[in-house]
Design an enzyme around this catalytic site. Structure first.
Site, PDB file in Angstrom:
ATOM      1  N   HIS A 242      -4.323 -13.164  -8.993  1.00 17.08           N
ATOM      2  CA  HIS A 242      -4.012 -14.452  -9.625  1.00 17.08           C
ATOM      3  C   HIS A 242      -3.959 -15.571  -8.597  1.00 17.08           C
ATOM      4  O   HIS A 242      -4.125 -16.730  -8.926  1.00 17.08           O
ATOM      5  CB  HIS A 242      -2.689 -14.379 -10.412  1.00 17.08           C
ATOM      6  CG  HIS A 242      -1.469 -14.311  -9.548  1.00 17.08           C
ATOM      7  ND1 HIS A 242      -1.111 -13.165  -8.872  1.00 17.08           N
ATOM      8  CD2 HIS A 242      -0.539 -15.233  -9.232  1.00 17.08           C
ATOM      9  CE1 HIS A 242      -0.011 -13.401  -8.176  1.00 17.08           C
ATOM     10  NE2 HIS A 242       0.361 -14.652  -8.383  1.00 17.08           N
TER      11      HIS A 242
ATOM     12  N   LYS B  57      -2.248 -10.268  -0.188  1.00 13.32           N
ATOM     13  CA  LYS B  57      -1.502 -10.114   1.072  1.00 13.32           C
ATOM     14  C   LYS B  57      -0.574  -8.912   0.980  1.00 13.32           C
ATOM     15  O   LYS B  57       0.057  -8.693  -0.056  1.00 13.32           O
ATOM     16  CB  LYS B  57      -0.664 -11.388   1.295  1.00 13.32           C
ATOM     17  CG  LYS B  57       0.130 -11.398   2.552  1.00 13.32           C
ATOM     18  CD  LYS B  57      -0.631 -12.105   3.671  1.00 13.32           C
ATOM     19  CE  LYS B  57       0.039 -11.997   5.009  1.00 13.32           C
ATOM     20  NZ  LYS B  57      -0.135 -10.688   5.664  1.00 13.32           N
TER      21      LYS B  57
ATOM     22  N   LYS C 254      -1.539  -3.906  -0.549  1.00 17.63           N
ATOM     23  CA  LYS C 254      -0.896  -3.010   0.424  1.00 17.63           C
ATOM     24  C   LYS C 254      -1.943  -2.039   0.946  1.00 17.63           C
ATOM     25  O   LYS C 254      -2.878  -1.677   0.225  1.00 17.63           O
ATOM     26  CB  LYS C 254       0.229  -2.209  -0.240  1.00 17.63           C
ATOM     27  CG  LYS C 254       1.236  -1.685   0.743  1.00 17.63           C
ATOM     28  CD  LYS C 254       2.187  -2.788   1.161  1.00 17.63           C
ATOM     29  CE  LYS C 254       3.226  -2.323   2.140  1.00 17.63           C
ATOM     30  NZ  LYS C 254       4.230  -3.383   2.352  1.00 17.63           N
TER      31      LYS C 254
HETATM   32  P1  NAD Z   1       9.587   0.608  11.328  1.00 16.40           P
HETATM   33  O1  NAD Z   1       8.572   1.669  11.479  1.00 16.40           O
HETATM   34  O2  NAD Z   1       9.666  -0.461  12.357  1.00 16.40           O
HETATM   35  O3  NAD Z   1      11.074   1.227  11.207  1.00 16.40           O
HETATM   36  C1  NAD Z   1      11.441   2.237  10.323  1.00 16.40           C
HETATM   37  C2  NAD Z   1      12.618   2.980  10.964  1.00 16.40           C
HETATM   38  O4  NAD Z   1      13.132   3.934  10.021  1.00 16.40           O
HETATM   39  C3  NAD Z   1      12.231   3.750  12.214  1.00 16.40           C
HETATM   40  O5  NAD Z   1      13.151   3.437  13.247  1.00 16.40           O
HETATM   41  C4  NAD Z   1      12.314   5.221  11.773  1.00 16.40           C
HETATM   42  O6  NAD Z   1      12.654   6.086  12.845  1.00 16.40           O
HETATM   43  C5  NAD Z   1      13.406   5.150  10.722  1.00 16.40           C
HETATM   44  N1  NAD Z   1      13.382   6.255   9.765  1.00 16.40           N
HETATM   45  C6  NAD Z   1      12.330   6.899   9.228  1.00 16.40           C
HETATM   46  N2  NAD Z   1      12.724   7.860   8.370  1.00 16.40           N
HETATM   47  C7  NAD Z   1      14.080   7.816   8.369  1.00 16.40           C
HETATM   48  C8  NAD Z   1      15.077   8.556   7.684  1.00 16.40           C
HETATM   49  N3  NAD Z   1      14.757   9.519   6.825  1.00 16.40           N
HETATM   50  N4  NAD Z   1      16.373   8.241   7.909  1.00 16.40           N
HETATM   51  C9  NAD Z   1      16.715   7.249   8.768  1.00 16.40           C
HETATM   52  N5  NAD Z   1      15.797   6.519   9.449  1.00 16.40           N
HETATM   53  C10 NAD Z   1      14.494   6.797   9.253  1.00 16.40           C
HETATM   54  O7  NAD Z   1       9.338   0.010   9.859  1.00 16.40           O
HETATM   55  P2  NAD Z   1       9.722  -1.422   9.321  1.00 16.40           P
HETATM   56  O8  NAD Z   1       8.576  -2.332   9.547  1.00 16.40           O
HETATM   57  O9  NAD Z   1      11.074  -1.794   9.808  1.00 16.40           O
HETATM   58  O10 NAD Z   1       9.755  -1.119   7.742  1.00 16.40           O
HETATM   59  C11 NAD Z   1      10.873  -0.508   7.142  1.00 16.40           C
HETATM   60  C12 NAD Z   1      10.837  -0.785   5.653  1.00 16.40           C
HETATM   61  O11 NAD Z   1      10.821  -2.201   5.446  1.00 16.40           O
HETATM   62  C13 NAD Z   1       9.614  -0.247   4.897  1.00 16.40           C
HETATM   63  O12 NAD Z   1       9.997   0.091   3.582  1.00 16.40           O
HETATM   64  C14 NAD Z   1       8.692  -1.459   4.852  1.00 16.40           C
HETATM   65  O13 NAD Z   1       7.767  -1.387   3.782  1.00 16.40           O
HETATM   66  C15 NAD Z   1       9.710  -2.563   4.646  1.00 16.40           C
HETATM   67  N6  NAD Z   1       9.226  -3.884   5.034  1.00 16.40           N
HETATM   68  C16 NAD Z   1       8.799  -4.148   6.291  1.00 16.40           C
HETATM   69  C17 NAD Z   1       8.373  -5.432   6.613  1.00 16.40           C
HETATM   70  C18 NAD Z   1       7.954  -5.821   8.015  1.00 16.40           C
HETATM   71  O14 NAD Z   1       7.701  -7.019   8.252  1.00 16.40           O
HETATM   72  N7  NAD Z   1       7.894  -4.908   8.966  1.00 16.40           N
HETATM   73  C19 NAD Z   1       8.330  -6.439   5.637  1.00 16.40           C
HETATM   74  C20 NAD Z   1       8.800  -6.134   4.344  1.00 16.40           C
HETATM   75  C21 NAD Z   1       9.244  -4.851   4.063  1.00 16.40           C
END
Ligand code: NAD
Length: 469
Positions: free
Chosen positions: A65, A70, A106
């Site tokens: 839309h 993104k 995604k």
């Molecule tokens: P990341 O890889 O930087 O960090 C994730 C962390 O979670 C790691 O330190 C990992 O060791 C830990 N982890 C994994 N499994 C685990 C478990 N079972 N128990 C405890 N810790 C665990 O990832 P991120 O970029 O911080 O993303 C995290 C979440 O945030 C995801 O759902 C992602 O989709 C969402 N997100 C990220 C962004 C971004 O800008 N990076 C933006 C929006 C949403």
């Protein structure tokens, strides 16, 4: 038992509950809900030892839309089509909620990045990029990935470089991805943007006197006890900023276990320790338990910032937090969310709370399209205007401010100041729009209120173009 309902179906359950509160035609609602394109690709990787491995990857474009679409690219061995589609849908709603003019998308590559060398990861990333370009799933006006779970600035730089090599005559090829290093067209403030957005959202929620009263909590962040799951990009920066504003981080759950300290954990030191040792176990002064136990700690704010489906039918009864701040995408299943809402737990939903990343990605894309750093045109002008004003006040009052005060008051905004200010404005206004929508629909939670807003905005963007009168 963890969630047995597919992730995309859970997203659609929330969508349907919100859609029932709107009066859009069923066909339009179906169009908003449907995922437009999913591309499942496979390609061979030559490992460093010479073996060939077939890599599975996806890119889902949920809604066109608004263009471009993104959404992040994640590297995880748990990736599948359902997960990518659900996350793409969340991106459509998220962008609408924070007024970022994109459709949702995604991507995922089904690998555990820890099992691959940097050279192998570079080959995977560049080939994934090449395949997306070949099928028109990548480009500044088409589809713009960013970092997500398991990826970061390094992967985005590889993607940008590959795209730029293939499309060298485009004016702004580096606008094809966001979350790049600043030296490669990134924007200052993007790395911590999602965590900073989480901080602004939690701060706003905790400033609502009547909501805090219902939870039996004082207004504000001061002294609130926080538990974080996942000390990665989102979790670390959110925890660091919450602690800086007076909250106390009492627990951190990571892959290898949970560390707990009632008096508070220094998350900056814990992050350094985790980088050195690969985990949180044996961090000085903390009790240690298994990873899952972290979610069940008694606290004011639980911040799941790792992966989806972490709070589900199997553990929802043991959750003792008063506020759940969804840093991750989909950390609470639809059913668990309903149960928690009935129990009076305040959930600040992912579609709003982690939108800081895409908001600042939008700023990065604008910077790339314009080919100019934020603040370059106005900073000196603002400084001079402010200085003139202060000097006028001095001559009228006969008093002087002193050079240090003038320097502070007259400072023009540089790129990071402007990015953080735009992010704060976005998160604060979106929170109050969601909260107002919740007030208009008695008894709904913030998640459903956020969906109502998203559906209404996407519906308008279709009907304004005459697609659905
Ligand atoms: P990341 O890889 O930087 O960090 C994730 C962390 O979670 C790691 O330190 C990992 O060791 C830990 N982890 C994994 N499994 C685990 C478990 N079972 N128990 C405890 N810790 C665990 O990832 P991120 O970029 O911080 O993303 C995290 C979440 O945030 C995801 O759902 C992602 O989709 C969402 N997100 C990220 C962004 C971004 O800008 N990076 C933006 C929006 C949403």
């Amino acid at each position: 038992m963890i969630a047995n309902i597919p992730f995309f179906e859970q997203v659609n359950q929330s969508f349907d509950r919100a859609a029932a509160l709107t009066d859009h035609p069923p066909g339009l609602l179906e169009q908003i809900k449907t995922c437009n394109n999913v591309y499942h690709l496979t390609f061979p990787l030559r490992r460093d030892n010479g073996a060939i491995e077939v890599i599975h990857a996806w890119r889902a474009e949920h809604s066109h839309h608004r263009m471009p679409t993104k959404g992040g690219v994640r590297y995880t061995s748990q990736a599948d089509e359902d997960e990518v589609t659900a996350l793409a849908a969340l991106m459509s709603y998220k962008c609408a909620i924070v007024d970022v003019p994109y459709g949702g998308a995604k991507g995922a590559v089904k690998i555990n990045p820890r099992d691959y060398s940097a050279a192998e990861l570079e080959r995977i990333t560049r080939r994934y990029t090449y395949e997306l370009v070949a099928k028109n799933f990548l480009g500044p006006g088409v589809d713009v990935p960013g970092p997500d779970y398991g990826t970061g600035a390094r992967e985005m730089a590889w993607m940008a470089d590959t795209y730029a090599a293939l499309r060298s005559t485009e004016v702004n090829p580096f606008a094809c991805v966001t979350g790049k290093p600043v030296s490669t067209g990134g924007v200052r403030g993007r790395v911590e943007a999602t965590g900073r957005g989480v901080f602004f959202g939690v701060r706003e929620a905790c400033s609502m006197k009547e909501d805090m009263k219902l939870l039996g909590l004082p207004t504000g962040l001061e002294g609130k006890r926080v538990v974080v799951q996942g000390l990665g990009n989102v979790g670390f920066h959110a925890a660091r900023l919450l602690a800086g504003a007076g909250a106390v981080v009492i627990g951190v759950a990571e892959r290898d276990g949970t560390v707990y300290r009632e008096k508070g954990i220094d998350v900056v030191k814990l992050d350094e320790y985790r980088r050195e040792t690969g985990g949180v176990k044996n961090f000085e002064g903390c009790e240690f338990s298994d990873s899952a136990a972290g979610l069940e700690l008694k606290c004011d704010i639980l911040l799941p910032a790792a992966l989806e489906n972490q709070i589900h039918d199997g553990n929802v009864d043991r959750i003792r937090a008063k506020i759940i701040a969804e840093g991750a995408n989909g950390p609470v299943t639809a059913e668990a969310s309903r149960i928690l809402h009935e129990r009076g737990v305040l959930i600040i939903p992912d579609t709003y709370l982690n939108a800081g990343g895409v908001t600042v990605s939008y700023f990065e894309w604008l910077k790339n399209i314009a080919n100019v750093r934020f603040g370059r045109m106005g900073k000196r002008f603002d400084q001079k205007t402010n200085r003139n004003l202060l000097e006028a006040v001095e001559s009228l009052t006969g008093k002087t401010f002193g050079e240090e005060t003038i320097h502070r008051l007259a400072a023009g905004g540089d790129e990071e100041d402007l990015v953080n200010s735009g992010l704060e404005e976005t998160m604060v206004s979106a929170f109050h729009a969601i909260r107002d929508c919740q007030s208009r629909h008695n008894g709904i939670d913030l998640r459903i209120a956020a969906y109502v807003i998203a559906i209404n905005k996407i519906a308008v963007s279709y009907s304004d173009r005459g697609i659905f009168p």
